[in-house]
Design an enzyme around this catalytic site. Structure first.
Site, PDB file in Angstrom:
ATOM      1  N   GLU A 243      -6.126   1.945  -2.982  1.00 38.98           N
ATOM      2  CA  GLU A 243      -5.212   0.854  -3.325  1.00 38.98           C
ATOM      3  C   GLU A 243      -5.657   0.305  -4.668  1.00 38.98           C
ATOM      4  OE1 GLU A 243      -5.429  -2.870  -1.411  1.00 38.98           O
ATOM      5  OE2 GLU A 243      -7.597  -2.879  -1.240  1.00 38.98           O
TER       6      GLU A 243
ATOM      7  N   LYS B  64       0.817  -1.218   0.000  1.00 35.36           N
ATOM      8  CA  LYS B  64       0.000   0.000   0.000  1.00 35.36           C
ATOM      9  C   LYS B  64       0.852   1.271   0.000  1.00 35.36           C
ATOM     10  CE  LYS B  64      -4.050  -1.946   2.337  1.00 35.36           C
ATOM     11  NZ  LYS B  64      -4.921  -2.448   1.329  1.00 35.36           N
TER      12      LYS B  64
HETATM   13  P1  ADP Z   1     -12.495  -7.461  -2.732  1.00 29.87           P
HETATM   14  O1  ADP Z   1     -12.763  -6.062  -3.076  1.00 29.87           O
HETATM   15  O2  ADP Z   1     -12.286  -8.347  -3.912  1.00 29.87           O
HETATM   16  O3  ADP Z   1     -13.434  -7.994  -1.726  1.00 29.87           O
HETATM   17  P2  ADP Z   1     -10.684  -7.681  -0.594  1.00 29.87           P
HETATM   18  O4  ADP Z   1      -9.498  -6.843  -0.385  1.00 29.87           O
HETATM   19  O5  ADP Z   1     -11.821  -7.535   0.351  1.00 29.87           O
HETATM   20  O6  ADP Z   1     -11.122  -7.383  -2.063  1.00 29.87           O
HETATM   21  O7  ADP Z   1     -10.225  -9.195  -0.628  1.00 29.87           O
HETATM   22  C1  ADP Z   1     -10.955 -10.243  -1.216  1.00 29.87           C
HETATM   23  C2  ADP Z   1     -10.484 -11.564  -0.636  1.00 29.87           C
HETATM   24  O8  ADP Z   1      -9.122 -11.737  -0.875  1.00 29.87           O
HETATM   25  C3  ADP Z   1     -10.722 -11.611   0.828  1.00 29.87           C
HETATM   26  O9  ADP Z   1     -11.539 -12.709   1.117  1.00 29.87           O
HETATM   27  C4  ADP Z   1      -9.365 -11.753   1.442  1.00 29.87           C
HETATM   28  O10 ADP Z   1      -9.377 -12.840   2.340  1.00 29.87           O
HETATM   29  C5  ADP Z   1      -8.438 -12.026   0.311  1.00 29.87           C
HETATM   30  N1  ADP Z   1      -7.250 -11.172   0.406  1.00 29.87           N
HETATM   31  C6  ADP Z   1      -7.070  -9.951  -0.116  1.00 29.87           C
HETATM   32  N2  ADP Z   1      -5.859  -9.478   0.109  1.00 29.87           N
HETATM   33  C7  ADP Z   1      -5.218 -10.415   0.817  1.00 29.87           C
HETATM   34  C8  ADP Z   1      -3.903 -10.510   1.371  1.00 29.87           C
HETATM   35  N3  ADP Z   1      -2.997  -9.550   1.241  1.00 29.87           N
HETATM   36  N4  ADP Z   1      -3.601 -11.614   2.041  1.00 29.87           N
HETATM   37  C9  ADP Z   1      -4.495 -12.609   2.189  1.00 29.87           C
HETATM   38  N5  ADP Z   1      -5.739 -12.572   1.698  1.00 29.87           N
HETATM   39  C10 ADP Z   1      -6.111 -11.499   1.015  1.00 29.87           C
HETATM   40  P1  ADP Z   2      -8.031  -3.668   1.915  1.00 26.76           P
HETATM   41  O1  ADP Z   2      -6.766  -4.013   1.200  1.00 26.76           O
HETATM   42  O2  ADP Z   2      -8.160  -4.378   3.194  1.00 26.76           O
HETATM   43  O3  ADP Z   2      -9.229  -3.767   1.033  1.00 26.76           O
HETATM   44  P2  ADP Z   2      -8.331  -0.768   1.695  1.00 26.76           P
HETATM   45  O4  ADP Z   2      -7.220   0.200   1.755  1.00 26.76           O
HETATM   46  O5  ADP Z   2      -8.936  -1.010   0.364  1.00 26.76           O
HETATM   47  O6  ADP Z   2      -7.824  -2.136   2.331  1.00 26.76           O
HETATM   48  O7  ADP Z   2      -9.444  -0.310   2.708  1.00 26.76           O
HETATM   49  C1  ADP Z   2     -10.567  -1.092   3.016  1.00 26.76           C
HETATM   50  C2  ADP Z   2     -11.693  -0.216   3.517  1.00 26.76           C
HETATM   51  O8  ADP Z   2     -11.304   0.557   4.649  1.00 26.76           O
HETATM   52  C3  ADP Z   2     -12.155   0.812   2.498  1.00 26.76           C
HETATM   53  O9  ADP Z   2     -13.109   0.304   1.652  1.00 26.76           O
HETATM   54  C4  ADP Z   2     -12.722   1.897   3.395  1.00 26.76           C
HETATM   55  O10 ADP Z   2     -14.015   1.578   3.824  1.00 26.76           O
HETATM   56  C5  ADP Z   2     -11.840   1.866   4.601  1.00 26.76           C
HETATM   57  N1  ADP Z   2     -10.754   2.856   4.505  1.00 26.76           N
HETATM   58  C6  ADP Z   2      -9.489   2.598   4.143  1.00 26.76           C
HETATM   59  N2  ADP Z   2      -8.741   3.723   4.193  1.00 26.76           N
HETATM   60  C7  ADP Z   2      -9.566   4.720   4.597  1.00 26.76           C
HETATM   61  C8  ADP Z   2      -9.395   6.122   4.849  1.00 26.76           C
HETATM   62  N3  ADP Z   2      -8.208   6.732   4.712  1.00 26.76           N
HETATM   63  N4  ADP Z   2     -10.475   6.826   5.242  1.00 26.76           N
HETATM   64  C9  ADP Z   2     -11.663   6.222   5.405  1.00 26.76           C
HETATM   65  N5  ADP Z   2     -11.877   4.934   5.213  1.00 26.76           N
HETATM   66  C10 ADP Z   2     -10.851   4.172   4.799  1.00 26.76           C
HETATM   67 MG    MG Z   3      -9.558  -2.733  -0.626  1.00 27.30          MG
END
Ligand code: ADP
Ligand code: ADP
Ligand code: MG
Length: 669
Positions: free
Chosen positions: A288, A116
């Protein structure tokens, strides 16, 4: 084009990829762990290879075993799905070295976007708008407090390697920044094996809106508009839709352009998603990039008519994109509900076990609506603690948003799952929620609208009428069938009883049959609590869903047998129903009620999990809100806090213990 591909995944996404491969005439190889021998994806594939024990680290995450499976079967390419190895650059490099194609982007792009902090820096250089914050790493809790103060509260503390909503915490003050740093760091270490933490501004009233892109290896790229994923719980998406009710054409175009600019900056190819957080003034900031097929991709497919998996396979095979931006038209509205094995009334804790019943709604197009259900389970499948607890992704499409919401409510009503707890009652309540229907969303929606958690709604006036009417119709058919069993003595004098009382929970509802009863009523005139209604249905004893009309309403009511009656559920409202003759109802009211045991002096383990730490000692006085224990389940650390002041009498568990749901962790005085 490839002749054979291997799908390095399980569950619904493995099945989803195979559907397209089959359509394209490509043979499929499934891989599976020892826990998945009977899984649907194994059944569906042309060939299947056992790759190791249940633990993902020794099977679905093992590059060695997957490469061996490719060689053994002659698969020319690998589709990774999402999760597992989908964003693992080292795995792609290994495949490349073996001459196997990875159906996805190149390792360089995955690496650049997988972190990230790095991706944020690249985005900023490509003139993509990013969330304000500190672009470096945070060393310790003191450093976190200092940086948070400089950025200005509230802040978001995040794991650089994070994903799936894990390893992140919002902090509104110094104490929360300190605790948030520790929790995120330890969650990141255990989930991602990488505990680097950074901090950025928390965008208030945020909406999560992401752009789907599709880019080939020849420099051509398009975006497929946006998806809004603002219905989240603990930063994990639950309901997604396309398009977003918040975005206008100009914002869509600007977001699409920035997403493609970022893709160009890292030589991206394949399908990908650029996630943005959008504030209330429609300012958008890069969050991201997910360098893979996203869970919620079906909603984009439903509004664009493009099969994203097919496009990924074509791009990986070296084809040129046959689409130009002007070919992309967004039509109608699509919604996806993620159906999880979790108990919505127990704070959404995971629920594992066997699906004793699994009857999804009928898929396809009807009356201008589309229902699509992506799943990897079948009746009898087991939801295990080893993998993601998602059971299915239920999608609906309609010409407009209101239609798609109504179609979703109806499809959820028809979705029968037994054997485990699931979130369908919650999703149903959501579809009925006024603020959701108006599209006034934010990622805080669930926390704001369900501050005390979710409880099953009691039947309202409409629910009372529908459930009583259906209870009566079901009971009459049951009696009719009993009467016609061969060899059975005539159970009554032959005259039809017209007056009944439906006991719905603790509510006694008078019901009367108006018209003479035909032997199997498909149409029945009744009065329910004085209101005249006609019931029409083809329901037969044994059917799980009573579909038909109650007055002018078209309903789908789920029917489950219970002792001396049925449990009925409709639009998230459910009740046990028993149909009595009036005299029996009178006597029934006099029956004593059985009380549940008192558990107020116990801390029970709310889910099957592993005790990480016990924060108190025997004899210790604890204030409400203080931490009692931390239990890890599904890779999430759950802090169990005292809900009132109390004194610890006895500890029954220690760190490292693996506990079943409702196991007693400690007792209070
Ligand atoms: P989406 O928008 O497709 O839901 P998410 O970030 O919520 O994206 O991740 C989708 C799936 O992929 C989740 O079920 C999570 O367990 C898996 N996943 C995403 N990133 C990782 C990671 N860095 N390590 C392990 N599992 C991940
Ligand atoms: P992941 O890889 O787990 O999906 P993200 O960076 O996409 O991580 O963030 C997942 C969720 O967390 C976003 O969909 C949002 O709801 C919340 N989030 C992440 N960063 C922020 C931020 N700076 N301000 C507000 N909400 C955030
Ligand atoms: Mg995300």
């Amino acid at each position: 084009m490839f002749r054979k591909i291997l799908i390095a995944n399980r569950g619904e996404i493995a099945c989803r990829v195979m559907k397209t491969a089959r359509k394209m005439g490509i043979s499929t190889v499934a891989v599976y762990s020892e826990a998945d021998g009977d899984a649907v994806h194994v059944e569906m594939a042309d060939e299947a290879v056992l790759i190791g024990p249940a633990a993902a680290s020794q099977s679905y995450l093992s590059a060695d075993r997957i490469i061996a499976a490719c060689k053994e079967t002659g698969a020319e390419a690998v589709h990774p799905g999402y999760g597992f190895l989908s964003e693992n650059a080292a795995f792609c490099e290994r495949l490349e070295a073996e001459g196997i194609v990875f159906i996805g982007p190149k390792p360089k792009a995955i690496r650049a976007m997988g972190d990230k902090i790095t991706s944020k820096k690249i985005a900023a250089e490509a003139n993509v708008s990013t969330v304000p914050g500190f672009m470096g790493l945070i060393d310790d809790a003191d450093h976190a407090v200092k940086i948070a103060g400089e950025i200005g509260f509230p802040v978001m503390i995040k794991a650089s390697a994070g994903g799936g909503g894990k390893g992140m915490r919002v902090a509104w003050n110094e104490a929360q920044a300190r605790e948030g740093f520790d929790r995120s760091k330890s969650e990141a270490a255990s989930s991602f094996g990488d505990d680097r933490i950074f901090i950025e501004k928390f965008i208030e009233e945020p909406r999560h809106i992401e752009i789907q892109i599709l880019v080939d290896g020849h420099g051509n790229g398009v975006h497929l508009g946006e998806r809004e994923c603002s219905i989240q719980r603990r930063n994990q998406k639950i309901v997604e839709e396309a398009p977003s009710p918040f975005i206008d054409e100009a914002t869509r175009a600007a977001m699409g352009e920035q997403a493609l600019a970022l893709a160009r900056a890292v030589d991206y190819q394949s399908a990908g998603t650029v996630e943005f957080i959008v504030d209330r003034h429609r300012n958008f900031f890069f969050l991201e990039m997910n360098t893979r097929l996203q869970v919620e991709h079906p909603v984009s497919e439903l509004v664009t008519g493009i099969d994203l998996v097919e496009q990924m396979i074509r791009v990986a095979a070296g084809e040129k994109l046959a689409l130009r931006q002007s070919d992309i038209k967004l039509e109608g509205w699509a919604i996806e509900s993620r159906i999880y094995a979790e108990d919505p009334v127990r704070n959404f804790l995971p629920s594992i076990g066997r699906l004793t019943r699994y009857r999804p709604p009928e898929e396809g197009r009807r009356n201008g609506f589309v229902v699509r259900n992506d799943t990897g389970v079948a009746e009898g499948s087991e939801i295990s603690m080893f993998y993601d607890p998602m059971i299915a992704k239920l999608c609906t499409w309609a010409p407009d948003r209101a239609g798609a919401v109504e179609a979703m409510a109806e499809a959820l009503d028809c979705f029968v799952i037994d054997g485990i707890e699931h979130n369908i009652p919650f999703l149903t309540a959501l579809m009925r929620h006024e603020r959701w229907q108006e599209g006034r969303l934010s990622t805080g929606f669930i926390a704001e609208e369900f501050p005390d958690g979710f409880s099953l709604p009691a039947p309202d006036a409409e629910g009372r009428q529908v459930l009583s009417a259906v209870a009566l119709a079901v009971e009459l058919l049951r009696r009719d069938r009993l009467d016609r069993l061969p060899g059975r003595l005539a159970p009554h004098s032959g005259d039809i009883k017209r007056d009944w009382v439906v006991r719905l929970g603790d509510d006694y509802v008078p019901a009367t049959i108006v018209e003479g009863m035909v032997s199997i009523p498909t149409e029945l005139d009744v009065t329910i609590d004085g209101d005249a209604l006609t019931l029409v249905s083809e329901w037969r004893p044994g059917d799980a869903v009573w579909k038909g009309k109650v007055g002018s309403r078209q309903v789908a009511v789920q029917v489950r047998p219970v002792l001396n009656g049925v449990k009925l559920s409709w639009r998230g409202m459910s009740a046990q129903a028993r149909v009595y003759l009036p005299r029996i109802a009178e006597l029934d009211r006099l029956m004593p009620v059985r009380r549940a045991p008192d558990t107020s002096k116990l801390l029970l383990c709310p889910m099957p999990g592993l005790v990480v730490s016990i924060a108190v000692e025997e004899g210790q006085e604890v204030k409400a809100g203080e931490t009692l224990a931390v239990v890890e389940a599904m890779k999430m650390e759950n802090v169990l806090r005292a809900d009132r002041d109390c004194t610890v009498a006895k500890l029954n568990a220690k760190p490292g213990d693996s506990l079943a749901v409702d196991a007693v962790i400690m007792e209070f005085v």
